[in-house]
Write an enzyme that holds these catalytic residues in place. Structure first.
Site, PDB file in Angstrom:
ATOM      1  CD  GLU A  51      -2.735  -0.929   2.316  1.00 20.19           C
ATOM      2  OE1 GLU A  51      -2.951  -0.555   3.044  1.00 20.19           O
ATOM      3  OE2 GLU A  51      -3.943  -2.181   2.681  1.00 20.19           O
ATOM      4  CG  HIS A  70      -6.597   0.739   3.967  1.00 17.48           C
ATOM      5  ND1 HIS A  70      -6.877  -0.834   4.229  1.00 17.48           N
ATOM      6  CD2 HIS A  70      -5.720   0.628   5.439  1.00 17.48           C
ATOM      7  CE1 HIS A  70      -7.080  -1.246   5.604  1.00 17.48           C
ATOM      8  NE2 HIS A  70      -6.255  -0.269   6.102  1.00 17.48           N
TER       9      HIS A  70
END
Length: 112
Positions: A51, A70
């Site tokens: 991420e 996210h």
């Protein structure tokens, strides 16, 4: 790790929608990508092994997958609701009232 792999994904019915907002490590990413690429299932993902998801990641090229960074719950309404729930819970604590969202020792021991 990889609790959901090729075998488990193959059990999904054709046309199913696979959603993961928990942890990417729970799913075999290669097996999931293969299922998405085949077009047999669609998905929505909010968690990734890396991420942010790299710009050149193959998931970004699939039309049947929605990806979010996210922060899917970071809307204004969600943030306001979280704040309101927190204030309400603190008020219950100060007044000596039972907590609505109490975490038990057993629950705490299993939390990430």
């Amino acid at each position: 790790r990889k609790m959901i792999g090729k075998r488990e994904l193959s059990m999904l019915r054709d046309g199913a929608i696979f959603i993961n907002t928990a942890r990417s490590a729970l799913v075999d990413g290669d097996a999931l990508y293969d299922e998405f690429k085949s077009g047999r299932i669609s998905g929505a993902l909010d968690v990734f092994d890396q991420e942010p998801l790299p710009a050149d990641h193959p998931l970004r090229k699939l039309d049947n997958v929605i990806i979010t960074p996210h922060v899917a719950a970071a809307t204004r309404d969600c943030q306001l609701r979280q704040g309101s729930l927190t204030v309400d819970e603190i008020e219950r604590l100060v007044k000596g009232e039972p907590l609505k969202f109490a975490v038990t020792k057993q629950q705490y021991a299993m939390m990430a």
